[in-house]
Design an enzyme around this catalytic site. Sequence first.
Site, PDB file in Angstrom:
ATOM      1  N   ASP A 435     -15.664  48.497  59.988  1.00 55.02           N
ATOM      2  CA  ASP A 435     -16.628  47.828  59.526  1.00 55.02           C
ATOM      3  C   ASP A 435     -17.964  48.684  59.256  1.00 55.02           C
ATOM      4  O   ASP A 435     -18.303  49.466  59.999  1.00 55.02           O
ATOM      5  CB  ASP A 435     -16.982  46.342  60.416  1.00 55.02           C
ATOM      6  N   ASP A 500     -16.472  38.216  53.235  1.00 54.47           N
ATOM      7  CA  ASP A 500     -16.584  37.549  54.491  1.00 54.47           C
ATOM      8  C   ASP A 500     -16.233  35.959  54.375  1.00 54.47           C
ATOM      9  O   ASP A 500     -15.842  35.157  55.144  1.00 54.47           O
ATOM     10  CB  ASP A 500     -17.641  37.884  55.140  1.00 54.47           C
TER      11      ASP A 500
END
Length: 701
Positions: A435, A500
């Site tokens: 990430d 997301d």
Amino acid sequence: MIHLRGRVADVVVDTSAGAPVIVHWGAPLGDADPASVVRATARPVVVGGLDVVAPLAVVPEHGSGFLGRPGLAGRRQGGRDWAPRFAPDGVEEGDGRLVVHAVDAVAGLRLTTEIELDHTLRVRAAVHNEGTTRYLVDHLLVSLPLPAHAREVLRFDGRWAREFQPVRQPFVSGAITSENRSGRSSQEHVPLVFAGTEGFGEWAGEVWGVHLGWSGNWQWLAEVLPDGRAVVQAGELLHPGELALEPGQAYATPWVHGTYGEGLTPASWGYHRWLRARPSHPQRPRPVLVNTWEAVYFDHDLERLKALATAAAEVGAERYVLDDGWFGSRRDDRSGLGDWVVSADAHPQGLGPLIEHVRSLGMEFGLWFEPEMVNPDSDLYRFHPDWALVDLRYEPVLARHQLVLDLARPDAYAHVRDQMHAVLTDHDIAFVKWDMNRHHVQAAGERGSAGTHAQTLAVYRLLDELRALHPQVEFESCSSGGGRMDVGILARTDRVWASDCIDAHERQLIQRGVSMLLPPELMGSHIGGPVAHTTGRMHTLAFRAATALFGHMGIEWNLLGLDDAERTQLAEMVALHQRFRPLLHGGDAVRFDPLCSGPDVTALAHGVYAADRREALVSVAQLATGISLAPPPLRLPGLDSAAVYSVTTVPLPRQGWSMGRSRVAVEDGGVRLTGRQLAAHGVQVPPLNPDSVVLLHLTAD
């Protein structure tokens, strides 16, 4: 004059002017003499202009009379050598590849241009400092010509949780530009642009695509020059003073990837087929995964995590990914980044018991990292505040309570590499979710100059090194969702996390945009819970699962809260994906022009055709109500026109009451149509409620 022949396009290059000039990029020309192409397209000297026609080279030169943005901008101390003019210095040719050398003896610079053509056109340029003093590079851009009949541009904008949104506009005069200073390829803008003939669609019109394979700051410019020529320029965006070449040093641009096709869908196949042809492309079936984030967030109770793994295995998951919260002091998002050691608080017995349980269920185990970041509240920052990528003379700008870690520093780089290497060595880990959750702001390196360029190269180097140390581990590029989706990062990763947002309504459009660059197996697409965490929308399982079906499927849902019916239906949808996985991840992704009922888009249709066109799976998703009570027939171009297809619907969990009073043919036993019929008049799909979907399965006799 050199004629390169690709899989679907031809390129003709004039190497006589120093920096090479692409005089044709597009439809195949057969056995045409390349010199005739140059002669036929030579432009006249016009009144009101210069006495020469400045070449629109791959690196166009202001010093040669090019009045658009020059390909190379730079200078030596005092501002000298700012407008170089290169002369030819040799050509290497062979196997679809061309290397052109040029030199400016006055400026002390050498230019090397590489051109490759197969599934796509790939171009990059490099400038070498052959002088005796430092040369500052402001930019080096690759320029690809567009024909005058490319009169519309499709670009993509967005934001967090709403990536890859299409923006279409006329392209008849002036410039369209897009710039990104976020330190990643970004969610706000995308390093991808398509240009095409007026009104081009998914299956109609000539289309040219340009993508920059770079994961840091970038810029592109599409411009129609006053003399009528059109060009797309793309390259890295450099902050002031970020790149200085000492004598003997060189700088190469990222690769610029061009594609061509008759329609947007065939044009995007160029990118898909090039990515699939790479040696590093995943070869085995893409495991259906369960990610723990939206199920538990930072609550890492071992028994709950084990129960979640058991539930995941029961619905058919093949990989279990433990997300944020397993390391250091990381009990929330305010601390712990940079301390990549298993937390004794969250996991007093280590990760071993959980991994053993996951493996005993027949699943692989994956783990979340954010290697490029550091929390001020961390052991790493307390010992090494100077390792942050900030200007220490100012109060740093925080985002998500974190700073960027300067991986261009050898000591910081070694710290992260060694800690990650230890975790991957000591545990049975098959997958890393990598990430990167914040922008670069005033990102100053160790010497105080801008550091994003060096940071991007360090991230590449770290991924390359870890992959070499752990070849059994797959890596995902996640960056607040889809903030880092480009072929530069995909040279080192096995998939991207598209967003997301797993609200299926939003994902229909997000994934449509992503599919213009990436094939389905590289796009992470998960089934979320009934209520989307990012939007609050409620959707049926059928709509959520059918949306996730057309990617690298995963589940991001607290499976411990499912009732028996939901558990059974979820297992059926996972099995459906596994049944169609060879088709979905090996066929050609197709899109169809939006279905409209009146002036507004009300439905989106897309799918996958088998490479041999013997099978297809197509989704029609209703997003809003339309003016008409029934949708128009769906036309399916691109199939085998002579083949006869059986067209049926795929059973899905209940999505609510039916909008139709009678069943259409595809629901009522199916219908048999030729590929020519499917392209010409199409097939009627049933009326659908908003946020519901029908899947069509086509098989040829």
